[in-house]
Design a protein around this motif. Structure first.
Motif, short mmCIF file in Angstrom:
data_model
loop_
_atom_site.label_atom_id
_atom_site.label_comp_id
_atom_site.label_asym_id
_atom_site.label_seq_id
_atom_site.Cartn_x
_atom_site.Cartn_y
_atom_site.Cartn_z
N UNK A 31 26.03 15.20 -12.85
CA UNK A 31 27.20 14.99 -12.00
C UNK A 31 27.95 16.30 -11.79
N UNK A 32 28.61 16.41 -10.62
CA UNK A 32 29.33 17.64 -10.29
C UNK A 32 30.81 17.39 -10.03
N UNK A 33 31.27 16.14 -10.13
CA UNK A 33 32.64 15.84 -9.75
C UNK A 33 33.33 15.00 -10.82
N UNK A 34 34.59 15.33 -11.10
CA UNK A 34 35.42 14.54 -11.99
C UNK A 34 36.29 13.59 -11.15
N UNK A 35 36.84 12.58 -11.80
CA UNK A 35 37.68 11.61 -11.10
C UNK A 35 39.02 11.52 -11.82
N UNK A 36 40.08 11.94 -11.14
CA UNK A 36 41.42 11.89 -11.72
C UNK A 36 42.18 10.69 -11.16
N UNK A 37 43.33 10.39 -11.77
CA UNK A 37 44.18 9.32 -11.25
C UNK A 37 44.65 9.66 -9.83
N UNK A 38 44.90 10.94 -9.59
CA UNK A 38 45.31 11.37 -8.25
C UNK A 38 44.23 11.06 -7.22
N UNK A 39 42.97 11.32 -7.58
CA UNK A 39 41.88 11.02 -6.66
C UNK A 39 41.77 9.53 -6.40
N UNK A 40 41.92 8.72 -7.44
CA UNK A 40 41.84 7.27 -7.26
C UNK A 40 42.93 6.78 -6.31
N UNK A 41 44.14 7.31 -6.46
CA UNK A 41 45.23 6.94 -5.55
C UNK A 41 44.90 7.33 -4.11
N UNK A 42 44.33 8.51 -3.95
CA UNK A 42 43.96 8.98 -2.61
C UNK A 42 42.87 8.09 -2.01
N UNK A 43 41.90 7.71 -2.83
CA UNK A 43 40.84 6.82 -2.34
C UNK A 43 41.40 5.47 -1.94
N UNK A 44 42.38 4.97 -2.70
CA UNK A 44 42.98 3.67 -2.35
C UNK A 44 43.65 3.75 -0.99
N UNK A 45 44.35 4.84 -0.72
CA UNK A 45 44.99 5.00 0.59
C UNK A 45 43.93 5.09 1.69
N UNK A 46 42.84 5.79 1.40
CA UNK A 46 41.74 5.89 2.37
C UNK A 46 41.14 4.52 2.64
N UNK A 47 40.94 3.73 1.58
CA UNK A 47 40.36 2.40 1.72
C UNK A 47 41.28 1.49 2.54
N UNK A 48 42.58 1.59 2.33
CA UNK A 48 43.52 0.76 3.09
C UNK A 48 43.42 1.09 4.58
#
Length: 238
Positions: free
Chosen positions: A112-129
């Motif tokens: 794997x080459x990428x980490x997942x932070x809480x900030x990224x999860x929040x950004x993904x949630x906005x993208x999903x919405x």
């Protein structure tokens, strides 16, 4: 033209207030005014028809006229993905949300080459919405914190079909179409460096079927979107 859609996490009550970002979009971008018709969804299958009740400095209020439930399509599709870097993550989340996946589990693999932070999860949630608003989805995918591959494999008993994408594999793509009356599917998408032999063996031991997504070497987000689209089309959703 379809009524504009807005995400409201709680649709209980006769009137709701849009969140700040949604309210700003309604009043400034869409220039909605009292009496204008809108559609609301909570991301968990409930939708509502409403009309703008008030637009003020305190926010945008919507009067709910009626609500209904939209069942999630079956089988549900969860993708366990070794996420790519940078903005390609947003493309993956956006397109897979449009295609109706039920869950996205970022996974940690040997390459794997990428980490997942809480900030990224929040950004993904906005993208999903935003993707759900655009595509008319009533359900948002469940976005999981980062999991190790071994932890994902320990949870496979909850799925009826298990697939693993293997680049340049001779495994038939038609296996992904053989879902019959199953309720749930889990598909594993590996890193661009590929799966290790030990990872492939561990997945095979858990009953994962290898599947080829064609002769070309695909980027992570392309492979995830391709699998979601393949199953989406096979179920007559396209």
């Amino acid at each position: 033209m379809a009524d504009p859609r807005f995400h409201v996490p709680d649709l209980n009550g006769a009137e709701v207030q849009l969140a700040e970002a949604e309210g700003r979009h309604a009043s400034q971008s869409r220039r909605l005014r009292p009496g204008d018709a809108v559609m609301l969804f909570d991301g968990r299958g409930t939708e509502a028809a409403g009309e703008i009740a008030a637009v003020s400095r305190s926010g945008v209020h919507v009067r709910i006229l009626r609500t209904w439930a939209r069942p999630r399509l079956r089988p549900t599709v969860t993708l366990a993905v070794a996420m790519p870097k940078g903005p390609r993550q947003d493309v993956l989340v956006e397109k897979c949300t449009e295609l109706g996946i039920a869950g996205l589990w970022p996974i940690q693999t040997d390459r794997s080459v990428s980490e997942v932070s809480d900030h990224k999860l929040d950004k993904w949630r906005r993208t999903a919405i935003e993707a759900a608003k655009q595509s008319g989805q009533a359900w948002l995918p469940v976005l999981s914190p980062l999991r190790r591959l071994g932890d994902v494999l320990a949870e496979t008993a909850g799925f009826d079909r298990l697939f693993i994408a293997v680049p340049n594999s001779d495994s038939p793509t038609r296996w992904a179409l053989d879902v019959g009356e199953v309720e749930s599917v889990l598909a594993l998408i590996g890193p661009e460096g590929g799966w290790t032999e030990s990872e492939l063996a561990a997945c095979a031991d858990r009953g994962c079927r290898a599947i080829s997504l064609g002769p070309n070497t695909l980027r992570i987000e392309t492979a995830a979107i391709a699998f979601a689209a393949l199953l989406h089309a096979s179920l007559g959703r396209a």
